[in-house]
Structures are given as structure tokens and as C-alpha cells.
Design an enzyme around this catalytic site. Structure first.
Site, PDB file in Angstrom:
ATOM      1  N   TRP A 166      31.067 -17.155 -15.350  1.00  0.00           N
ATOM      2  CA  TRP A 166      30.305 -18.266 -15.892  1.00  0.00           C
ATOM      3  C   TRP A 166      31.200 -18.627 -17.205  1.00  0.00           C
ATOM      4  O   TRP A 166      30.995 -20.502 -16.979  1.00  0.00           O
ATOM      5  CB  TRP A 166      29.417 -18.147 -15.713  1.00  0.00           C
ATOM      6  CG  TRP A 166      29.037 -17.633 -14.280  1.00  0.00           C
ATOM      7  CD1 TRP A 166      28.365 -17.257 -13.721  1.00  0.00           C
ATOM      8  CD2 TRP A 166      28.695 -18.545 -13.326  1.00  0.00           C
ATOM      9  NE1 TRP A 166      27.767 -17.445 -12.952  1.00  0.00           N
ATOM     10  CE2 TRP A 166      28.494 -18.651 -12.243  1.00  0.00           C
ATOM     11  CE3 TRP A 166      28.688 -20.029 -13.541  1.00  0.00           C
ATOM     12  CZ2 TRP A 166      27.949 -19.629 -10.934  1.00  0.00           C
ATOM     13  CZ3 TRP A 166      29.289 -20.733 -12.214  1.00  0.00           C
ATOM     14  CH2 TRP A 166      28.761 -20.661 -11.047  1.00  0.00           C
TER      15      TRP A 166
ATOM     16  N   ASP B 282      23.676 -20.161 -22.037  1.00  0.00           N
ATOM     17  CA  ASP B 282      23.497 -20.189 -20.557  1.00  0.00           C
ATOM     18  C   ASP B 282      23.057 -19.355 -20.632  1.00  0.00           C
ATOM     19  O   ASP B 282      23.557 -18.106 -19.834  1.00  0.00           O
ATOM     20  CB  ASP B 282      25.179 -20.384 -20.170  1.00  0.00           C
ATOM     21  CG  ASP B 282      24.985 -20.564 -18.277  1.00  0.00           C
ATOM     22  OD1 ASP B 282      24.198 -20.233 -17.913  1.00  0.00           O
ATOM     23  OD2 ASP B 282      26.005 -20.367 -17.948  1.00  0.00           O
TER      24      ASP B 282
ATOM     25  N   LYS C 272      17.990 -19.002 -10.131  1.00  0.00           N
ATOM     26  CA  LYS C 272      17.980 -16.990 -10.224  1.00  0.00           C
ATOM     27  C   LYS C 272      16.552 -17.075 -10.936  1.00  0.00           C
ATOM     28  O   LYS C 272      15.980 -16.174 -10.182  1.00  0.00           O
ATOM     29  CB  LYS C 272      19.216 -17.040 -11.288  1.00  0.00           C
ATOM     30  CG  LYS C 272      20.022 -17.444 -11.019  1.00  0.00           C
ATOM     31  CD  LYS C 272      21.004 -18.829 -10.477  1.00  0.00           C
ATOM     32  CE  LYS C 272      22.117 -18.453 -10.148  1.00  0.00           C
ATOM     33  NZ  LYS C 272      23.229 -18.651 -10.999  1.00  0.00           N
TER      34      LYS C 272
HETATM   35  C1  LIG Z   1      24.416 -19.880 -11.082  1.00  0.00           C
HETATM   36  C2  LIG Z   1      24.465 -20.093 -12.476  1.00  0.00           C
HETATM   37  C3  LIG Z   1      25.493 -21.381 -13.293  1.00  0.00           C
HETATM   38  C4  LIG Z   1      26.016 -22.056 -11.844  1.00  0.00           C
HETATM   39  O1  LIG Z   1      24.711 -22.373 -12.096  1.00  0.00           O
HETATM   40  P1  LIG Z   1      24.717 -24.392 -10.716  1.00  0.00           P
HETATM   41  O2  LIG Z   1      22.824 -24.630 -11.010  1.00  0.00           O
HETATM   42  O3  LIG Z   1      25.020 -23.762  -9.827  1.00  0.00           O
HETATM   43  O4  LIG Z   1      25.649 -25.019 -11.767  1.00  0.00           O
HETATM   44  C5  LIG Z   1      25.644 -21.253 -14.414  1.00  0.00           C
HETATM   45  N1  LIG Z   1      25.356 -20.096 -14.835  1.00  0.00           N
HETATM   46  C6  LIG Z   1      25.350 -19.340 -15.055  1.00  0.00           C
HETATM   47  C7  LIG Z   1      25.757 -18.497 -15.575  1.00  0.00           C
HETATM   48  C8  LIG Z   1      24.586 -18.667 -12.994  1.00  0.00           C
HETATM   49  O5  LIG Z   1      24.340 -17.661 -13.007  1.00  0.00           O
END
Ligand SMILES: *Cc1c(COP(=O)(O)O)cnc(C)c1O
Length: 363
Positions: A106, A175, A199
């Protein structure tokens, strides 16, 4: 019958939330229609939106000088939005530089996107040991004039989580897609926090942004309006039609979290659930976890079997006893159990019991 769901995302949602949504689907609060079928600008929906924001503010103790945004395009849109929104105060294009920590897949996606706009300085990387740890602050190479500093608090695929917040002199951007709301966080240390909902918040289709208000003035002049935090903030996250059902469902999850005792209770639960699984794996000579102990994620637990030829049997038998979605990410293989807030302790107990039995039988 509901089964135990360890999916990494879109992930399990709390059962009471799904039940409430089900009950309200045809007739929402006596209105004779569902929440999906009213204007996002109606007083009824505005009340949903405002309550969701207030509950999130309460859960994370978000200070008043931060805006809470409900955004579209997932966390991935924020990989682009971050440079667009923060490079504008950094002088001429040649001087645009941002600091990033590289911890895995990521982080890498965020880095690649930022490189399209400016220079990325990799402050630290865990690539040397195959992204199995979160680098400590001792070896960092920070730039002098970074527009911001970005890191991924929890690498969902690698199962690596930071257990500290970096101390930096420029705006700190995080993030937090896969560990937001799993513990108290010092929001005031961050310039911007973002997280895709699917998540630990709600269904896919919405992302949360928490941004310090002075940073709303730093966007590049030609920023696409759908990426602008300022436009989103000024419009109450309704510059265009938001995903109203996802917003409503996220709000129900916030209410559920409050009723469970908030993020302190989630932190205690995450510690208990992850310790149970890691301790079992460490005591086993059949299962192993590649992540270094000090950086192990409380949310995503990757593990492998001693004999990968048994992977298929493991997954099939797990499913037969009601343990869903344990397959690791397609890029790394093996297994991964995601233990987000909505995954109960009983699910982890059932998983450990199954793993112990499988180990005894060796398949
Ligand atoms: C799932 C995830 C993403 C991507 O998320 P999307 O909503 O599919 O764009 C980005 N960063 C992390 C840490 C993730 O777990």
C-alpha cells in the site's frame, strides 16, 4: 447462518448493524421508503450525515480545528489527492518534494502516485527484509523542505503495523485504512488521516478524511474538484451526490462502536484476539508468521503452513467449519486472518481450535 468471516476487505460488519439496516430497508423510521431513496440534501439524510460525523469525532476525540470528510474513490483516490492538496504551498514545481516511508504494497501505491507530481524522498524502507517490519525513526533520511510526510499505519497485505506515531516537522499524513478505530490516536499529531471504509468502518464506496483546517489552503490551483479537500469541506462532503447508503451504514457502525465502549474497548479486544492467534502460531511447528514480532499487525495476521501443498485442504476444511476468507493476498500466497473490530473473539477461538486440529491431523 452467519459464519466467521476473516476477509481483509470488504470485511465483516457487526451483525446488529446489518440487522438494523435490514429492518429499516423498506420503511426507514416510518417514512415509507429506505434511506437510499431520499435526497442527500433532505433534512432526514442531513441528520444521518451529521450524526455520523459527530459520532466519529467523539470516537476519535477529533479536535475542532479538524474537518471530517466523507469522500469517494476509496483510499486510492487519496493517494492522488494528497499530493494535489498539499504541494500547492511548496513553491515552484521543481521544489515539490514529499517524504514517504516504504513498508509494502500500500505504501508503494501511494509513493507511485505521488511521483507523478513531485519528488518522493524515501525516508525509510523495510524492503531489505522483505517488508516484514516497520522501520524505527533512528535511520530516517528526512528532507528539509518536504510538503508532507506520508506513511501507512498498517500494511493490510504484509500484516505490519506501526506501534508509534512519527515525530516530524511537516504535516504528517497517514493511510489508516486498515486500523482506524482500532485504538485511540493522537489526531493532533496528524495533518491528514484517510481511510477507505471497507475494513474497519463500513461498506466499500466511501472513505473518511480527517484534515487540519489550515491545510485546506495548500492545494494546487488546477486540482480536480472531486479530489479537493477544501471543496469537500465547504460542501459538507456533498459537492456531488455522496454514497448515501454507505454513509448511513458507516454511521450505524459508529453507533455500534460507541455502545461497545469505543476505541479503548476495540484496542483491548484487538490485543486479545491477535495475541491469541500469534501465540498459537508461535507455539506451533506447523504454522508460522513471517512478520517480526515488534511490528505484527493486530488487524491482519498473515501465516503460512509448513507444507504449502496443504494450503488448498486447509482452506476447504476451514470453509466447511464456517471459517471464511482465510486465503492470503494473491501477491503473497499463504493465509491471512483479518481481525477487524467486527470480528468477535469467538471467531478467533474457533480459528485457533481448527488450526490446532488441522496441525494434529496434518491435513
Ligand atoms: C484497502 C486499502 C487501500 C485501498 O483502498 P481502496 O478503498 O480500495 O482504494 C489502501 N490502503 C490500505 C492500507 C488498504 O488496506
Amino acid at each position: 447462518m452467519r459464519k466467521f468471516n476473516f476477509c481483509a476487505g470488504p470485511a465483516a460488519l457487526p451483525e446488529p448493524v446489518l440487522l438494523q439496516a435490514q429492518q429499516e430497508l423498506l420503511d426507514w423510521g416510518g417514512r415509507g421508503c429506505s434511506v437510499m431513496e431520499v435526497s442527500h440534501r433532505s433534512p432526514e439524510f442531513m441528520a444521518v450525515a451529521e450524526r455520523a460525523e459527530q459520532d466519529l469525532r467523539d470516537l476519535l476525540s477529533i479536535p475542532d480545528n479538524y474537518k471530517v470528510l466523507f469522500l469517494q474513490g476509496g483510499a486510492t483516490a487519496q493517494f492522488s489527492a494528497v499530493p494535489w492538496n498539499l504541494f500547492g504551498a511548496a513553491g515552484s514545481r521543481e521544489s515539490w518534494v514529499a517524504d514517504y516511508i516504504h513498508t509494502g504494497q500500500w505504501a508503494e501505491k501511494a509513493i507511485k502516485e505521488a511521483r507523478r507530481y513531485g519528488r518522493v524522498n524515501i525516508v525509510a524502507s523495510s524492503e531489505d527484509r522483505n517488508f516484514t517490519y516497520a522501520p524505527g525513526p533512528d535511520s530516517w533520511q528526512q528532507s528539509e523542505n518536504a510538503a508532507y510526510f506520508h506513511y501507512t499505519t498498517n500494511e493490510t497485505i504484509g500484516g505490519v503495523e506501526f506501534d508509534y506515531v512519527p515525530e516530524v516537522s511537516c504535516p504528517l499524513v497517514a493511510d489508516m485504512s486498515s486500523n482506524i478505530l482500532s485504538q485511540p490516536i493522537p489526531v493532533e499529531k496528524f495533518g491528514m488521516i484517510y481511510a477507505g471504509a471497507q475494513k474497519n468502518i463500513g461498506p466499500s464506496g466511501i472513505a473518511v478524511g480527517i484534515v487540519r483546517d489550515d491545510l485546506l489552503e495548500r492545494a494546487l490551483p488546477d486540482i480536480p474538484r472531486s479530489l479537493s479537500w477544501k471543496i469537500a469541506a465547504d460542501a459538507g462532503s456533498m459537492d456531488n451526490t455522496p454514497p448515501t447508503f454507505a454513509w448511513y451504514l458507516s454511521g450505524l457502525v459508529f453507533q455500534w462502536l460507541k455502545a461497545q465502549g469505543g476505541v479503548e474497548a476495540m484496542a483491548a479486544s484487538a490485543a486479545q484476539k491477535s495475541a491469541l492467534l500469534y501465540e498459537f502460531i508461535d507455539a506451533s511447528d506447523f504454522f508460522s508468521c513471517p512478520v517480526e514480532k515488534s511490528s505484527r499487525s493486530r488487524m491482519n495476521v498473515p501465516f503460512v503452513l509448513a507444507d504449502e501443498r496443504l494450503d488448498k485442504d486447509f482452506l476447504r476444511q476451514a470453509e466447511e467449519v464456517g471459517l471464511l476468507n482465510l486465503k492470503g493476498h494473491r501477491s503473497v500466497g499463504g493465509m491471512r486472518a483479518s481481525l477487524y473490530n467486527a470480528v468477535p473473539l469467538e471467531a478467533v477461538e474457533a480459528l485457533v481450535a481448527f488450526m490446532a486440529d488441522f496441525e494434529k491431523r496434518r491435513g
